[in-house]
Motif scaffolding. Structure first.
Motif, PDB file in Angstrom:
ATOM      1  N   GLY B 280       0.778  -1.234   0.000  1.00 25.17           N
ATOM      2  CA  GLY B 280       0.000   0.000   0.000  1.00 25.17           C
ATOM      3  C   GLY B 280       0.808   1.282   0.000  1.00 25.17           C
ATOM      4  O   GLY B 280       0.269   2.356   0.279  1.00 25.17           O
ATOM      5  N   LEU B 281       2.106   1.202  -0.293  1.00 27.31           N
ATOM      6  CA  LEU B 281       2.899   2.430  -0.387  1.00 27.31           C
ATOM      7  C   LEU B 281       2.445   3.226  -1.612  1.00 27.31           C
ATOM      8  O   LEU B 281       2.279   2.669  -2.696  1.00 27.31           O
ATOM      9  CB  LEU B 281       4.393   2.106  -0.522  1.00 27.31           C
ATOM     10  N   ALA B 282       2.292   4.544  -1.425  1.00 27.05           N
ATOM     11  CA  ALA B 282       1.717   5.368  -2.480  1.00 27.05           C
ATOM     12  C   ALA B 282       2.604   5.402  -3.729  1.00 27.05           C
ATOM     13  O   ALA B 282       2.111   5.327  -4.853  1.00 27.05           O
ATOM     14  CB  ALA B 282       1.493   6.788  -1.958  1.00 27.05           C
ATOM     15  N   ASP B 283       3.921   5.502  -3.536  1.00 28.00           N
ATOM     16  CA  ASP B 283       4.812   5.670  -4.681  1.00 28.00           C
ATOM     17  C   ASP B 283       6.019   4.732  -4.525  1.00 28.00           C
ATOM     18  O   ASP B 283       7.121   5.179  -4.213  1.00 28.00           O
ATOM     19  CB  ASP B 283       5.252   7.139  -4.760  1.00 28.00           C
ATOM     20  N   PRO B 284       5.804   3.443  -4.722  1.00 24.04           N
ATOM     21  CA  PRO B 284       6.860   2.466  -4.430  1.00 24.04           C
ATOM     22  C   PRO B 284       8.153   2.707  -5.200  1.00 24.04           C
ATOM     23  O   PRO B 284       9.243   2.509  -4.662  1.00 24.04           O
ATOM     24  CB  PRO B 284       6.249   1.119  -4.831  1.00 24.04           C
ATOM     25  N   ALA B 285       8.036   3.161  -6.447  1.00 26.75           N
ATOM     26  CA  ALA B 285       9.244   3.317  -7.259  1.00 26.75           C
ATOM     27  C   ALA B 285      10.173   4.382  -6.694  1.00 26.75           C
ATOM     28  O   ALA B 285      11.379   4.366  -6.948  1.00 26.75           O
ATOM     29  CB  ALA B 285       8.863   3.662  -8.690  1.00 26.75           C
ATOM     30  N   SER B 286       9.628   5.299  -5.882  1.00 32.54           N
ATOM     31  CA  SER B 286      10.447   6.410  -5.391  1.00 32.54           C
ATOM     32  C   SER B 286      11.243   6.052  -4.142  1.00 32.54           C
ATOM     33  O   SER B 286      12.136   6.795  -3.728  1.00 32.54           O
ATOM     34  CB  SER B 286       9.557   7.615  -5.083  1.00 32.54           C
ATOM     35  N   VAL B 287      10.929   4.916  -3.493  1.00 34.78           N
ATOM     36  CA  VAL B 287      11.530   4.596  -2.189  1.00 34.78           C
ATOM     37  C   VAL B 287      13.064   4.677  -2.185  1.00 34.78           C
ATOM     38  O   VAL B 287      13.653   5.259  -1.279  1.00 34.78           O
ATOM     39  CB  VAL B 287      11.048   3.212  -1.678  1.00 34.78           C
ATOM     40  N   PRO B 288      13.751   4.135  -3.200  1.00 31.64           N
ATOM     41  CA  PRO B 288      15.228   4.211  -3.152  1.00 31.64           C
ATOM     42  C   PRO B 288      15.752   5.627  -3.371  1.00 31.64           C
ATOM     43  O   PRO B 288      16.901   5.897  -3.028  1.00 31.64           O
ATOM     44  CB  PRO B 288      15.667   3.295  -4.306  1.00 31.64           C
ATOM     45  N   ASP B 289      14.930   6.534  -3.930  1.00 29.76           N
ATOM     46  CA  ASP B 289      15.456   7.830  -4.362  1.00 29.76           C
ATOM     47  C   ASP B 289      15.196   8.976  -3.392  1.00 29.76           C
ATOM     48  O   ASP B 289      15.911   9.967  -3.417  1.00 29.76           O
ATOM     49  CB  ASP B 289      14.843   8.208  -5.726  1.00 29.76           C
ATOM     50  N   ILE B 290      14.177   8.872  -2.546  1.00 25.21           N
ATOM     51  CA  ILE B 290      13.871   9.981  -1.642  1.00 25.21           C
ATOM     52  C   ILE B 290      14.981  10.125  -0.605  1.00 25.21           C
ATOM     53  O   ILE B 290      15.759   9.184  -0.366  1.00 25.21           O
ATOM     54  CB  ILE B 290      12.501   9.772  -0.942  1.00 25.21           C
ATOM     55  N   ASP B 291      15.073  11.331   0.027  1.00 28.04           N
ATOM     56  CA  ASP B 291      16.142  11.502   1.013  1.00 28.04           C
ATOM     57  C   ASP B 291      15.736  10.863   2.344  1.00 28.04           C
ATOM     58  O   ASP B 291      14.604  10.409   2.520  1.00 28.04           O
ATOM     59  CB  ASP B 291      16.554  12.972   1.148  1.00 28.04           C
ATOM     60  N   ASP B 292      16.703  10.817   3.273  1.00 26.80           N
ATOM     61  CA  ASP B 292      16.470  10.119   4.540  1.00 26.80           C
ATOM     62  C   ASP B 292      15.313  10.725   5.333  1.00 26.80           C
ATOM     63  O   ASP B 292      14.551  10.009   5.977  1.00 26.80           O
ATOM     64  CB  ASP B 292      17.747  10.108   5.387  1.00 26.80           C
ATOM     65  N   ASP B 293      15.185  12.063   5.302  1.00 26.94           N
ATOM     66  CA  ASP B 293      14.083  12.693   6.042  1.00 26.94           C
ATOM     67  C   ASP B 293      12.735  12.226   5.499  1.00 26.94           C
ATOM     68  O   ASP B 293      11.824  11.903   6.269  1.00 26.94           O
ATOM     69  CB  ASP B 293      14.197  14.218   5.966  1.00 26.94           C
ATOM     70  N   ALA B 294      12.634  12.194   4.177  1.00 28.01           N
ATOM     71  CA  ALA B 294      11.370  11.765   3.569  1.00 28.01           C
ATOM     72  C   ALA B 294      11.111  10.296   3.867  1.00 28.01           C
ATOM     73  O   ALA B 294       9.963   9.886   4.141  1.00 28.01           O
ATOM     74  CB  ALA B 294      11.414  12.008   2.059  1.00 28.01           C
ATOM     75  N   PHE B 295      12.175   9.485   3.839  1.00 23.64           N
ATOM     76  CA  PHE B 295      11.990   8.058   4.130  1.00 23.64           C
ATOM     77  C   PHE B 295      11.573   7.850   5.590  1.00 23.64           C
ATOM     78  O   PHE B 295      10.696   7.041   5.891  1.00 23.64           O
ATOM     79  CB  PHE B 295      13.257   7.264   3.796  1.00 23.64           C
ATOM     80  N   LEU B 296      12.205   8.592   6.518  1.00 20.70           N
ATOM     81  CA  LEU B 296      11.833   8.470   7.933  1.00 20.70           C
ATOM     82  C   LEU B 296      10.387   8.909   8.146  1.00 20.70           C
ATOM     83  O   LEU B 296       9.661   8.308   8.943  1.00 20.70           O
ATOM     84  CB  LEU B 296      12.794   9.298   8.808  1.00 20.70           C
ATOM     85  N   ALA B 297       9.954   9.934   7.412  1.00 17.66           N
ATOM     86  CA  ALA B 297       8.552  10.386   7.521  1.00 17.66           C
ATOM     87  C   ALA B 297       7.607   9.299   7.025  1.00 17.66           C
ATOM     88  O   ALA B 297       6.567   9.020   7.640  1.00 17.66           O
ATOM     89  CB  ALA B 297       8.367  11.669   6.716  1.00 17.66           C
TER      90      ALA B 297
END
Lengths: 242, 309
Positions: B280-297
């Motif tokens: 159910g992740l909204a944008d699975p393809a982006s997971v490796p590319d977002i920064d750490d703050d966005a990933f922690l959020a």
């Protein structure tokens, strides 16, 4: 040796061990004095997959939940862990660790745990199955290994012939029962002439609450320093607190 | 805005094992056991014309974290790949056994910190290394059974591979950074045995999608995700020792359930974005590319914590 032949020789008084999914075995056997033993196993040299690990662990958890402290005998003929991208993606390390943890928990909970290796076991699958039991027995013809010599040759960048020559001088890296027994991994190797029923009943009575494989490796000369290094660290631990 | 002390904190990935220990523990509290001055070295490397190290690539000792005593073990991934071998393994096993024996005494510790940085078993000492892993597993579970949490910290160059991956999952709590990798068979070995179509080990993005820190924490294979600096690892280690599951039948039954569900939910997936989409992740393809703050959020929205380890 087939699992059926092995079971007949280990438990001539009878057993109700049946094949489960994914090359597994589970069921009860009877010792000559009428006492019960729980049997869990893997057959046919099947590479250890998440499915096999979770099946074996589930059987052992049910045995521990039963609360009767029945001894558990693991009959092992696997390979290495299965090597696929899919299994690694799903966290095969957690499945192997879960199996090792559950076998160890059974031992800590008062079940005597003995693994009988009657085929192959390698690398992570060896750690999660045969080496997780309190005691490891091998049957003549068993083939425990960490990695086969051609693969070790590739990784260490040494010619195979040189490695084979070195293996004659030390048990520290070569595959097989003899070198692994010298390092303390294997308590006993049983041959065709042995009475397996007598032997397993004797082994089941041995005290096994602490891990003495490093002592065994020191006595047998295959791991000369591990035990003394561990003792030195333990002796210094209290001193370092002050 | 990243706090200043984190900006200035060194990278875990780039640090040596000794510098990780220094940054993790309270200042001046580390007491090493069988340190390099004792020259407890591998007796086997000479056979292979390889130079030994005075500490055999493992540092063990005790110190304090936020004023409370801890035992600490750190593998140096830059020496022989941080491998488990006769001496390096015996240092780990000896320390873990001492922790169990001292539980409840004045010498007892509040936690064990295990800084993994390892390719697994040292093949030049394959049998001793394999046994060292098995003895480590048993001694580590003894520590947990005595009521002392063992916290794994994974973010070094060598990752936590082979037996190191198994040891990691035996710990009470696993802390990981984006650079951290956990696996059993490494991508190179799978490629050698099964071909590049099974696992292309030179495809770095693929390797990280399969084994990397973000994938592990999303799937439940790691418990705390941290930015890759030493200060963040320290903060997570201090936090997690208070929230670690006990090693009991109930915990193992819960882990059985957790791992069975994972197989039935995702067993037919081929790559992690498929898993994330199904989760159910909204944008699975982006997971490796977002920064750490966005990933922690993203993690904080998802409540993936479990006590089943």
């Amino acid at each position: 040796m087939t699992p059926v032949e092995l079971l007949t020789r280990l438990f001539p008084s009878g057993h109700e061990v049946v094949a489960g999914p994914f090359n597994t075995l589970a069921g009860r056997a009877i010792l000559t004095d009428g006492a019960a033993v729980e049997i869990v196993g893997v057959t046919d040299g099947a590479p250890l997959s998440p499915e096999i690990a979770i099946e074996l662990a589930g059987s052992i958890i049910r045995i521990v939940q039963d609360g009767k402290k029945t001894p558990i005998v693991l009959l092992i003929d696997t390979a290495s862990q299965r090597m696929t991208r899919r299994d690694e993606m799903l966290g095969l390390n957690e499945y192997l660790a879960h199996l090792a943890k559950v076998v160890t928990l059974a031992g800590l909970s008062g079940h005597r745990t003995v693994a009988v290796l009657y085929g192959a076991a390698a690398a992570g699958a060896f750690i999660a199955t045969a080496l997780a039991a309190q005691t490891l027995i091998t049957i003549d013809g068993a083939h425990p290994s960490v990695m086969d010599l051609p693969s070790i040759a590739r990784v260490t960048k040494l010619p195979l012939e040189i490695l084979e020559k070195k293996a004659e001088t030390t048990p520290i890296f070569a595959p097989g029962v003899t070198p692994l027994a010298a390092t303390g991994a294997v308590l006993e190797n049983w041959t065709e002439a042995d009475n397996f029923s007598d032997r397993i009943e004797t082994v089941l009575t041995l005290e096994a609450s602490s891990d003495t494989r490093d002592t065994l490796g020191e006595e047998r000369g295959g791991r000369k320093v591990a035990h003394s290094v561990a003792l030195r660290v333990a002796a210094e631990f209290g001193k370092a607190a002050r | 805005m990243i706090p200043e002390e984190i900006v200035r904190s060194p990278s875990w990935y780039e640090s040596s094992a000794r510098n990780r220990i220094t940054g993790l523990l309270d200042a001046e509290t580390f007491r090493e056991i069988l340190g390099p001055a004792e020259r407890v070295m591998s007796p086997h490397l000479e056979l292979f014309d390889l130079p030994p190290a005075f500490d055999d690539g493992v540092i063990v000792g005790r110190g304090q974290l936020d004023g409370k005593p801890v035992a600490i073990i750190a593998q140096e991934g830059q020496f022989m790949g941080g491998t488990f071998a006769e001496v390096s393994g015996a240092k780990i096993v000896g320390l873990l056994r001492a922790v169990t024996a001292s539980a409840g005494t004045p010498d007892g510790v509040s936690a064990v910190l295990l800084l993994l940085d390892t390719g697994g078993v040292r093949l030049q000492e394959a049998n001793a290394g394999e046994l060292a892993v098995s003895e480590t597993v048993r001694a580590l579970l003894g520590v947990r059974a005595a009521g002392i949490p063992v916290v794994a910290l994974v973010g070094g160059r060598a990752g936590a591979f082979g037996g190191g991956g198994i040891v990691t999952a035996c710990c009470s709590h696993v802390v990981i950074s984006e650079q951290g990798r956990i696996s059993v068979t490494g991508p190179e070995v799978i490629e050698t045995n099964k071909g590049a179509e099974e696992f292309d080990s030179r495809d770095r993005a693929l390797v990280w999608r399969i084994t990397g820190g973000r994938s592990r924490v999303l799937l439940g294979g790691a418990d705390s995700y941290v930015k890759g600096d030493v200060a963040s690892f320290r903060a997570a280690a201090a936090r997690s020792r208070n929230a670690a599951p006990p090693f009991t039948l109930e915990t193992m039954a819960a882990e059985q359930d957790r791992l069975e569900k994972r197989l039935s939910s995702y067993g037919d997936c081929r790559d992690t974005p498929e898993i994330w989409a199904r989760a159910g992740l909204a944008d699975p393809a982006s997971v490796p590319d977002i920064d750490d703050d966005a990933f922690l959020a993203l993690l904080s929205e998802r409540e993936i914590k479990h006590d089943a380890r």
